[in-house]
Design an enzyme around this catalytic site. Structure first.
Site, short mmCIF file in Angstrom:
data_model
loop_
_atom_site.label_atom_id
_atom_site.label_comp_id
_atom_site.label_asym_id
_atom_site.label_seq_id
_atom_site.Cartn_x
_atom_site.Cartn_y
_atom_site.Cartn_z
N ASP A 264 111.66 18.50 61.91
CA ASP A 264 111.80 17.89 63.24
C ASP A 264 113.15 18.18 63.87
O ASP A 264 114.06 18.71 63.22
CB ASP A 264 111.55 16.37 63.16
CG ASP A 264 112.28 15.70 61.99
OD1 ASP A 264 113.18 16.33 61.42
OD2 ASP A 264 111.93 14.56 61.67
N ASN B 100 110.31 2.16 58.59
CA ASN B 100 109.01 1.69 59.09
C ASN B 100 107.85 2.55 58.56
O ASN B 100 106.75 2.50 59.08
CB ASN B 100 109.00 1.66 60.62
CG ASN B 100 109.23 3.03 61.24
OD1 ASN B 100 109.33 4.03 60.51
ND2 ASN B 100 109.32 3.11 62.55
N HIS C 191 107.76 5.89 58.54
CA HIS C 191 107.54 7.19 59.19
C HIS C 191 107.90 8.35 58.27
O HIS C 191 108.75 8.23 57.39
CB HIS C 191 108.22 7.29 60.55
CG HIS C 191 109.70 7.48 60.57
ND1 HIS C 191 110.58 6.63 61.18
CD2 HIS C 191 110.48 8.48 60.06
CE1 HIS C 191 111.81 7.07 61.06
NE2 HIS C 191 111.78 8.19 60.37
N GLU D 143 105.87 8.32 63.85
CA GLU D 143 106.07 6.88 63.85
C GLU D 143 104.74 6.15 63.64
O GLU D 143 103.67 6.74 63.87
CB GLU D 143 106.66 6.47 65.21
CG GLU D 143 108.02 7.09 65.51
CD GLU D 143 109.18 6.36 64.83
OE1 GLU D 143 108.98 5.77 63.74
OE2 GLU D 143 110.28 6.38 65.40
C1 GLP Z 1 114.86 10.40 60.31
C2 GLP Z 1 114.15 11.71 59.98
C3 GLP Z 1 113.25 11.56 58.80
C4 GLP Z 1 113.98 10.85 57.67
C5 GLP Z 1 114.37 9.46 58.12
C6 GLP Z 1 115.06 8.64 57.04
O1 GLP Z 1 114.13 9.58 61.14
N1 GLP Z 1 113.40 12.23 61.08
O2 GLP Z 1 112.78 12.84 58.40
O3 GLP Z 1 113.16 10.77 56.53
O4 GLP Z 1 115.26 9.62 59.20
O5 GLP Z 1 116.42 8.93 57.03
P1 GLP Z 1 117.42 8.58 55.86
O6 GLP Z 1 117.14 9.55 54.79
O7 GLP Z 1 118.77 8.79 56.47
O8 GLP Z 1 117.15 7.19 55.46
#
Ligand code: GLP
Length: 239
Positions: A67, A134, A136, A141
């Site tokens: 992404d 949440n 995702h 989402e």
């Molecule tokens: C973002 C990314 C996800 C990732 C999530 C969790 O929203 N788009 O791919 O898994 O954050 O992030 P973190 O690893 O910093 O908790």
């Protein structure tokens, strides 16, 4: 789903890096699906260490990231392209790297072109995933239905708050992103999801034990034929 719980995130990250090593040994030209966020940082560090030691080689491998924020160019320090360059790409010899463009004139065209490029490369062999608080995955989402192809998505308030720490001000956090869809993630031959810390515990529980529902996008991984879930003890505390 194969769920493994490790004493700490460092060990789980090493296990995840081990899956990349194994994949590249058996298929040097593998197509790697990569993720951003704080979770993969330890994995990328381990891969860089092994690359420097001469244990792992990316020279035939191709990567596709999940992404990117809409509106941020690759030069923006908060963009996912910038993150990937800093955390991995500048330090290893990946043959080709792809991150969706957040600044394409026509985002729909960009999304379709991204899916086409993945298909042309032969599809993703190993997809690394983090987990949103949440539930995702990528930037898919919680929703009424599961997404399919790469698309532009609106970020939820919870995600904007969670990702605010990377930006100076909350209003600087982009409200939209382009993300591989759930269908694209499910097509990967193997999925490796890592989740660390207490703040992921509920999402982990919903993913592993909850109904398969777009209300917790990661729950779809219950249906994947080769999903490996690597957790630290805190993230696994509600299992
Ligand atoms: C973002 C990314 C996800 C990732 C999530 C969790 O929203 N788009 O791919 O898994 O954050 O992030 P973190 O690893 O910093 O908790």
């Amino acid at each position: 789903m194969n769920v493994h719980v490790y004493e700490n995130a460092q060990l789980a990250s090493k296990a995840a890096a081990g899956l990349f090593l194994a994949r590249l040994l058996s298929k040097p030209e593998a197509v790697l699906g990569l993720a951003t966020g704080s979770t993969p940082i330890g994995i990328y560090r381990q891969l860089i260490e092994w690359y420097r030691e001469g244990l792992i080689d990316f020279s035939n491998a191709v990567s596709f990231n999940l992404d990117e924020y809409v509106g941020l160019s690759g030069e923006h320090p908060c963009s996912y392209r910038y993150f990937m360059n800093e955390q991995l790409f500048d330090s290893v010899n990946m043959k080709e790297t792809h991150v969706p463009s957040g600044t394409a004139q026509d985002m729909e065209e960009e999304a379709a072109a991204y899916d086409a490029a993945i298909a042309r490369a032969g599809g993703i062999d190993l997809q690394l995933l983090g987990l949103g608080q949440n539930g995702h995955i990528g930037f898919n989402e919680p929703a009424e239905s599961f997404s399919y192809g790469t698309q532009v998505v609106d970020l939820t308030e919870s995600t904007i708050k969670a990702n605010r720490r990377f930006f100076d001000r909350e209003e600087d956090v982009p409200r939209r992103a382009i993300s591989l869809g759930i269908g694209g993630i499910m097509k990967a031959r193997q999925v490796v999801l890592c989740a660390f810390g207490q703040n992921k515990a509920q999402a982990v529980r919903d993913m592993v034990y909850g109904p398969v529902s777009p209300a917790c996008p990661a729950s779809i991984l219950q249906l994947h034929q080769d999903a490996v879930i690597l957790l630290d003890e805190e993230a696994a505390s509600l299992l």
